[in-house]
Design an enzyme around this catalytic site. Sequence first.
Site, PDB file in Angstrom:
ATOM      1  N   HIS A  81      30.552  10.147  14.568  1.00  0.00           N
ATOM      2  CA  HIS A  81      30.457  11.596  14.769  1.00  0.00           C
ATOM      3  C   HIS A  81      28.988  11.939  15.025  1.00  0.00           C
ATOM      4  O   HIS A  81      28.097  11.385  14.371  1.00  0.00           O
ATOM      5  CB  HIS A  81      30.979  12.319  13.513  1.00  0.00           C
ATOM      6  CG  HIS A  81      30.997  13.805  13.668  1.00  0.00           C
ATOM      7  ND1 HIS A  81      29.956  14.605  13.259  1.00  0.00           N
ATOM      8  CD2 HIS A  81      31.912  14.625  14.215  1.00  0.00           C
ATOM      9  CE1 HIS A  81      30.260  15.875  13.543  1.00  0.00           C
ATOM     10  NE2 HIS A  81      31.446  15.899  14.114  1.00  0.00           N
ATOM     11  N   GLU A 136      47.922  15.538  24.730  1.00  0.00           N
ATOM     12  CA  GLU A 136      47.250  16.655  24.052  1.00  0.00           C
ATOM     13  C   GLU A 136      47.113  17.834  25.001  1.00  0.00           C
ATOM     14  O   GLU A 136      46.715  17.666  26.154  1.00  0.00           O
ATOM     15  CB  GLU A 136      45.869  16.174  23.596  1.00  0.00           C
ATOM     16  CG  GLU A 136      45.075  17.224  22.843  1.00  0.00           C
ATOM     17  CD  GLU A 136      43.796  16.628  22.258  1.00  0.00           C
ATOM     18  OE1 GLU A 136      43.860  15.597  21.554  1.00  0.00           O
ATOM     19  OE2 GLU A 136      42.724  17.187  22.544  1.00  0.00           O
ATOM     20  N   ASN A 177      33.559   8.098   5.799  1.00  0.00           N
ATOM     21  CA  ASN A 177      34.224   9.411   5.858  1.00  0.00           C
ATOM     22  C   ASN A 177      35.657   9.273   6.367  1.00  0.00           C
ATOM     23  O   ASN A 177      36.579   9.878   5.824  1.00  0.00           O
ATOM     24  CB  ASN A 177      33.418  10.364   6.757  1.00  0.00           C
ATOM     25  CG  ASN A 177      34.079  11.724   6.857  1.00  0.00           C
ATOM     26  OD1 ASN A 177      34.533  12.276   5.855  1.00  0.00           O
ATOM     27  ND2 ASN A 177      34.168  12.258   8.056  1.00  0.00           N
ATOM     28  N   GLY A 204      36.497  21.138  12.502  1.00  0.00           N
ATOM     29  CA  GLY A 204      36.230  22.072  13.598  1.00  0.00           C
ATOM     30  C   GLY A 204      34.753  22.098  13.932  1.00  0.00           C
ATOM     31  O   GLY A 204      33.906  21.816  13.092  1.00  0.00           O
ATOM     32  N   ASP A 205      34.479  22.425  15.181  1.00  0.00           N
ATOM     33  CA  ASP A 205      33.085  22.531  15.606  1.00  0.00           C
ATOM     34  C   ASP A 205      32.543  23.902  15.222  1.00  0.00           C
ATOM     35  O   ASP A 205      33.309  24.845  15.045  1.00  0.00           O
ATOM     36  CB  ASP A 205      32.992  22.320  17.125  1.00  0.00           C
ATOM     37  CG  ASP A 205      33.113  20.846  17.472  1.00  0.00           C
ATOM     38  OD1 ASP A 205      32.527  20.030  16.737  1.00  0.00           O
ATOM     39  OD2 ASP A 205      33.793  20.517  18.459  1.00  0.00           O
ATOM     40  N   LYS A 224      39.158  10.119   4.361  1.00  0.00           N
ATOM     41  CA  LYS A 224      40.216  11.036   4.829  1.00  0.00           C
ATOM     42  C   LYS A 224      41.573  10.325   4.783  1.00  0.00           C
ATOM     43  O   LYS A 224      42.592  10.927   4.430  1.00  0.00           O
ATOM     44  CB  LYS A 224      39.901  11.524   6.260  1.00  0.00           C
ATOM     45  CG  LYS A 224      38.668  12.424   6.327  1.00  0.00           C
ATOM     46  CD  LYS A 224      38.505  13.116   7.684  1.00  0.00           C
ATOM     47  CE  LYS A 224      37.951  12.239   8.762  1.00  0.00           C
ATOM     48  NZ  LYS A 224      37.578  12.989   9.986  1.00  0.00           N
TER      49      LYS A 224
HETATM   50  C1  LIG Z   1      41.243  13.786  18.147  1.00  0.00           C
HETATM   51  C2  LIG Z   1      40.347  14.993  17.933  1.00  0.00           C
HETATM   52  C3  LIG Z   1      40.903  16.260  17.992  1.00  0.00           C
HETATM   53  C4  LIG Z   1      40.104  17.393  17.813  1.00  0.00           C
HETATM   54  N1  LIG Z   1      40.673  18.643  17.888  1.00  0.00           N
HETATM   55  C5  LIG Z   1      39.921  19.734  17.681  1.00  0.00           C
HETATM   56  C6  LIG Z   1      40.497  21.038  17.712  1.00  0.00           C
HETATM   57  O1  LIG Z   1      41.697  21.191  17.930  1.00  0.00           O
HETATM   58  N2  LIG Z   1      39.702  22.111  17.497  1.00  0.00           N
HETATM   59  C7  LIG Z   1      38.356  21.969  17.241  1.00  0.00           C
HETATM   60  O2  LIG Z   1      37.670  22.972  17.036  1.00  0.00           O
HETATM   61  N3  LIG Z   1      37.778  20.730  17.184  1.00  0.00           N
HETATM   62  C8  LIG Z   1      38.527  19.631  17.404  1.00  0.00           C
HETATM   63  N4  LIG Z   1      37.953  18.383  17.344  1.00  0.00           N
HETATM   64  C9  LIG Z   1      36.509  18.288  17.108  1.00  0.00           C
HETATM   65  C10 LIG Z   1      36.174  18.211  15.602  1.00  0.00           C
HETATM   66  O3  LIG Z   1      36.616  19.362  14.937  1.00  0.00           O
HETATM   67  C11 LIG Z   1      34.664  18.079  15.492  1.00  0.00           C
HETATM   68  O4  LIG Z   1      34.230  16.867  16.047  1.00  0.00           O
HETATM   69  C12 LIG Z   1      34.048  18.291  14.119  1.00  0.00           C
HETATM   70  O5  LIG Z   1      32.644  18.393  14.262  1.00  0.00           O
HETATM   71  C13 LIG Z   1      34.321  17.151  13.158  1.00  0.00           C
HETATM   72  O6  LIG Z   1      35.566  17.258  12.659  1.00  0.00           O
HETATM   73  P1  LIG Z   1      36.109  16.217  11.563  1.00  0.00           P
HETATM   74  O7  LIG Z   1      37.468  16.677  11.261  1.00  0.00           O
HETATM   75  O8  LIG Z   1      35.896  14.824  11.995  1.00  0.00           O
HETATM   76  O9  LIG Z   1      35.108  16.573  10.342  1.00  0.00           O
HETATM   77  P2  LIG Z   1      34.698  15.797   9.039  1.00  0.00           P
HETATM   78  O10 LIG Z   1      35.528  14.582   8.826  1.00  0.00           O
HETATM   79  O11 LIG Z   1      34.609  16.796   7.952  1.00  0.00           O
HETATM   80  O12 LIG Z   1      33.220  15.287   9.402  1.00  0.00           O
HETATM   81  C14 LIG Z   1      32.238  16.207   9.866  1.00  0.00           C
HETATM   82  C15 LIG Z   1      30.860  15.637   9.631  1.00  0.00           C
HETATM   83  O13 LIG Z   1      30.550  15.705   8.248  1.00  0.00           O
HETATM   84  C16 LIG Z   1      30.191  14.431   7.755  1.00  0.00           C
HETATM   85  N5  LIG Z   1      30.680  14.369   6.375  1.00  0.00           N
HETATM   86  C17 LIG Z   1      31.969  14.303   5.976  1.00  0.00           C
HETATM   87  N6  LIG Z   1      32.032  14.332   4.604  1.00  0.00           N
HETATM   88  C18 LIG Z   1      30.751  14.431   4.174  1.00  0.00           C
HETATM   89  C19 LIG Z   1      30.151  14.540   2.898  1.00  0.00           C
HETATM   90  N7  LIG Z   1      30.871  14.529   1.770  1.00  0.00           N
HETATM   91  N8  LIG Z   1      28.798  14.665   2.820  1.00  0.00           N
HETATM   92  C20 LIG Z   1      28.044  14.678   3.937  1.00  0.00           C
HETATM   93  N9  LIG Z   1      28.564  14.574   5.197  1.00  0.00           N
HETATM   94  C21 LIG Z   1      29.884  14.463   5.306  1.00  0.00           C
HETATM   95  C22 LIG Z   1      30.869  13.447   8.702  1.00  0.00           C
HETATM   96  O14 LIG Z   1      30.256  12.175   8.719  1.00  0.00           O
HETATM   97  C23 LIG Z   1      30.708  14.168  10.016  1.00  0.00           C
HETATM   98  O15 LIG Z   1      29.417  13.972  10.548  1.00  0.00           O
HETATM   99  C24 LIG Z   1      38.718  17.240  17.542  1.00  0.00           C
HETATM  100  C25 LIG Z   1      38.162  15.945  17.485  1.00  0.00           C
HETATM  101  C26 LIG Z   1      38.961  14.841  17.675  1.00  0.00           C
HETATM  102  C27 LIG Z   1      38.353  13.473  17.624  1.00  0.00           C
END
Ligand SMILES: Cc1cc2nc3c(=O)[nH]c(=O)nc-3n(C[C@H](O)[C@H](O)[C@H](O)COP(=O)(O)OP(=O)(O)OC[C@H]3O[C@@H](n4cnc5c(N)ncnc54)[C@H](O)[C@@H]3O)c2cc1C
Length: 313
Positions: free
Chosen positions: A155, A20, A167, A111-112, A171
């Site tokens: 998470h 990465e 979750n 995304g964060d 996905k």
């Molecule tokens: C391998 C990896 C690569 C990453 N790369 C990047 C990057 O390139 N850029 C960046 O900015 N960040 C990156 N991140 C960080 C990531 O974007 C963050 O951790 C973000 O907060 C969560 O993303 P997610 O896609 O898991 O979100 P989601 O799967 O949407 O989950 C986010 C939160 O929402 C909750 N949730 C999901 N669905 C629901 C629902 N229907 N109701 C209530 N709660 C719900 C989940 O439990 C979780 O707590 C990366 C993380 C990992 C592990």
Amino acid sequence: MSVVDRIAEIAVARTPFSVEFFPPRDEAGEAQLWRAARAFEPLDPAFVSVTYGAGGTTRDRTARIVGELAATTSLLPVAHLTAVGHSVAELRELIDHFAAVGVHNVLALRGDPQGGVRQEWVQHPEGLAYAVELVELITAAGGFHVGVASFPEGHPRAINLAADTANLVNKLRAGAEYSISQMFFDVEDFLRLRDRVCAADPEQGAKPLIPGLMPITSLRSVSRMVELMDSQIPTSVLERLSRAAGDGPAENRDAVRRAGIELATEMSRRLIDEGVPCLHFCTLNFAKATSEVLTNLGLTQSRVGSGAVTRGD
Ligand SMILES: Cc1cc2nc3c(=O)[nH]c(=O)nc-3n(C[C@H](O)[C@H](O)[C@H](O)COP(=O)(O)OP(=O)(O)OC[C@H]3O[C@@H](n4cnc5c(N)ncnc54)[C@H](O)[C@@H]3O)c2cc1C
């Protein structure tokens, strides 16, 4: 080609690994990224992913760099894409851009928060709320292979581990073909995540769950890691590094680095024994530390002698 097909292809001969990169901020950073990419190329990683920044120029760089990786190297690029700060129309434009530059593998993420990991997450008024919706958007575009994030410790914002697992399964059911985990330091956390997904839905549990690793090279890189992960490093790991650093006024850098490489090697060995499909290394755009771990694991043997990985870390 898809990430899953590449992993299957390489797995015939050895455990696949992937690396990465992050989008650099300036020209010097970009030159470093390309040195690392060229150094990894002869080691034949399954794929190379490029993270997506919080905004502005680094986002543009991700979009450009994945296209250049596809056009000028033999590496399979995976573009990270985040929903945060984008309208659906902008996300569609980016997806079209990836297709146009020959990038067909995307890691779909929420995304964060743009102000930092500990800030409140705010949905774009014309955007998406969760990663699952981005999986659906990319899948609907057609011609893409989608991966998602997973979290061995859960998470940080998930209500509990069960909700977090649900979750991830959601996905995968929405069309994601594999997941890459957050970096972790307790292999048990990763294995328990795998158990939870398999128990929740055996069909989705059969999809590759790829562990995320990062060889520690300095105490400073540990702080960077904590910042990226929004979680803690286990005390046992910190103690091991502190012992290596010693009590003197200056940290024993070589010893810390050796301890970090040893730790990543031990974790990788255990994960290989546990049958993981691929090892994913966060490299911070340097090839040397990850290559040392790969050498310890015997995963560079077919290419030893190419002299490709000699650049400084
Ligand atoms: C391998 C990896 C690569 C990453 N790369 C990047 C990057 O390139 N850029 C960046 O900015 N960040 C990156 N991140 C960080 C990531 O974007 C963050 O951790 C973000 O907060 C969560 O993303 P997610 O896609 O898991 O979100 P989601 O799967 O949407 O989950 C986010 C939160 O929402 C909750 N949730 C999901 N669905 C629901 C629902 N229907 N109701 C209530 N709660 C719900 C989940 O439990 C979780 O707590 C990366 C993380 C990992 C592990």
